[in-house]
Design a protein around this motif. Structure first.
Motif, short mmCIF file in Angstrom:
data_model
loop_
_atom_site.label_atom_id
_atom_site.label_comp_id
_atom_site.label_asym_id
_atom_site.label_seq_id
_atom_site.Cartn_x
_atom_site.Cartn_y
_atom_site.Cartn_z
N ARG A 1 0.83 -1.21 0.00
CA ARG A 1 0.00 0.00 0.00
C ARG A 1 0.86 1.26 0.00
O ARG A 1 0.42 2.31 -0.44
CB ARG A 1 -0.92 0.02 1.23
CG ARG A 1 -1.94 -1.11 1.26
CD ARG A 1 -2.76 -1.05 2.54
NE ARG A 1 -3.50 0.20 2.60
CZ ARG A 1 -3.64 0.93 3.72
NH1 ARG A 1 -3.08 0.55 4.85
NH2 ARG A 1 -4.35 2.03 3.69
N PHE B 1 -1.12 7.44 2.89
CA PHE B 1 -1.14 6.42 1.83
C PHE B 1 -1.75 6.99 0.56
O PHE B 1 -2.53 7.95 0.62
CB PHE B 1 -2.00 5.21 2.26
CG PHE B 1 -1.45 4.40 3.39
CD1 PHE B 1 -0.64 3.30 3.14
CD2 PHE B 1 -1.75 4.73 4.71
CE1 PHE B 1 -0.14 2.54 4.19
CE2 PHE B 1 -1.26 3.98 5.75
CZ PHE B 1 -0.45 2.87 5.50
N GLU C 1 -4.36 8.21 7.42
CA GLU C 1 -5.01 7.20 8.25
C GLU C 1 -4.53 7.30 9.69
O GLU C 1 -3.77 8.21 10.05
CB GLU C 1 -4.74 5.81 7.66
CG GLU C 1 -5.34 5.60 6.28
CD GLU C 1 -5.26 4.17 5.80
OE1 GLU C 1 -4.69 3.32 6.52
OE2 GLU C 1 -5.77 3.89 4.70
N ASP D 1 -4.51 2.77 -2.41
CA ASP D 1 -3.89 1.70 -1.62
C ASP D 1 -2.95 0.85 -2.48
O ASP D 1 -2.74 -0.34 -2.21
CB ASP D 1 -4.94 0.79 -0.96
CG ASP D 1 -5.63 1.46 0.22
OD1 ASP D 1 -4.97 2.27 0.89
OD2 ASP D 1 -6.81 1.18 0.45
#
Length: 407
Positions: free
Chosen positions: A47, A102, A96, A106
């Motif tokens: 990711r 990220f 996150e 992903d």
């Protein structure tokens, strides 16, 4: 003849090549693999935790080895710059838990492709080859010699070959060898951000069990607390892994013989936990103890806890003594593993150790020993905890090296 040769096409090398190209340099990037960014493509379980949304001070705190060295390069290209860079290249990002950043997709490949495409668009030449040694005359770099004997001349060379972790991605320590050959010091190399092997056999019985919202403490033989964390961990056939464990391995260098104390119920103090257990016991008063912990623990962990408690698993809950109940409380708050050793360095996310920062200018990444020689990324003796901090190090040092190598 090139203006700049970048050795290594990982995160630091690609960023260094891009930064140098922005400055107008004619850049050759030499990568030993068929494709650039092989290690980058598998980071964060594919990711890619590309950076952190933490403050500058928090970033430095999360770099236990070489934090002070990173001040200058972070000033030049920090986490906000990294996020703006990838957003400009069309990669949408998200933040996150734990300020981890990220790609929205992903997909780590989006990060790799953005870097490679930008480098190519800027005219960076990418060549598949392996560098054998540096060419140095009168304390100045003049180029490199490839393993096939080819000589490539350039007044600036940036070493961004990574460490020794994940050798299948090309990180086999070439940069250390090249640097040592021209007089640089390489500090002791060891695995960092790595799973740990433990002594206790019961750990194998819960292989694959992932715990969330758990707390750990790493203590030495005297009981001194060396590291604390809260989050996720994983039991494996050899011991323990997961984000908390990886960070603990980075913090505690001499890990052998240390104990990891796991608090399975960190939100409850012992008194509150006992009250919770008593409520469950009232509900399951006529059941065996092995069947009375289903609301409290994952099913695979129950047999282990009952065994460690030393109670017959078929003993009825209404026959459990107060002392046994209190022992259960203490066990849930202090489940202990003894560390035997780290896993092999090949399994480490990053390498601890590398080119001594005492021999590198922190603002330009240029060698203090050899004019025109620069270093970037994991090859330098700087490393951090999990959470995007190590990729930030790669991007900041790569940017600094690339931006400085024409001066």
């Amino acid at each position: 003849m090139k203006d700049v040769i970048v050795v290594g096409g990982g995160a630091a090398g690609l960023m260094a090549a891009i930064s140098a190209a922005y400055m107008g340099a004619d850049v050759l990037l030499i990568e030993r693999n068929d494709k650039c960014g092989r290690k980058l493509a598998i980071t964060g379980k594919g990711r890619c935790n590309v950076t952190t949304a933490s403050t500058r001070d928090e970033i430095i705190k999360n770099i236990p080895r070489g934090g002070k060295f990173m001040y200058s390069s972070l000033n030049g290209f920090d986490n906000e710059d990294v996020m703006s860079f990838f957003t400009r290249l069309g990669v949408e990002l998200k933040v996150e838990r734990g300020n981890r950043v990220f790609p929205v997709s992903d997909n780590a490949r989006d990060i790799v492709n953005a870097l490679v495409n930008e480098a190519c668009n800027l005219g960076v030449e990418i060549k598949k080859a392996r560098v054998k040694q540096l060419i140095v005359r009168e304390k100045s770099v003049k180029g490199v010699i490839l393993w096939d004997g080819t000589v490539v001349n350039a007044p600036s060379v940036i070493i961004a070959t990574g460490g020794k972790s994940y050798p299948q991605t090309g990180s086999t320590g070439d940069g250390y060898t090249m640097a040592q050959a021209v007089g640089h010091t390489v500090t002791a190399i060891s695995p960092s951000l790595i799973p740990l092997e433990t002594e206790e056999e019961w750990v194998r019985e819960v292989t694959g069990l992932s715990l969330k919202n758990t707390a750990i403490q790493v203590v030495d033989s005297t009981g001194k607390v060396l590291y604390k964390d809260f989050g996720e961990m994983l039991f494996t056939h050899y011991g323990v892994s997961g984000p908390m464990i990886l960070s603990a391995s980075s913090y505690v260098r001499d890990i052998k013989g240390k104990r990891i104390i796991i608090d399975l119920k960190p939100a409850l103090d012992e008194k509150s936990l006992e009250a919770r257990i008593m409520r469950d016991f009232e509900e399951f008063t006529n059941k065996d103890i092995k069947n009375a912990l289903v609301k409290l623990l994952p099913s695979t962990l129950i047999p282990v806890i009952v065994s460690l408690l030393g109670v017959d698993p078929q003993k009825k809950v209404n026959q459990i003594t107060r002392e046994e109940r209190l022992s259960l409380v203490r066990l849930l708050k202090n489940l202990t593993c003894t560390v035997k050793k780290t896993r092999p360095i090949e399994e480490a996310i990053i390498t601890s150790g590398g080119i001594s920062v005492k021999e590198i200018d922190p603002s330009t990444m240029e060698s203090k020993l050899i004019k025109g020689l620069y270093f970037a990324g994991e090859v330098i003796d700087v490393d951090a905890y999990t959470g995007g901090f190590n990729l930030q190090i790669a991007f900041s040092t790569g940017w600094a090296a690339g931006a400085s190598c024409l001066n």
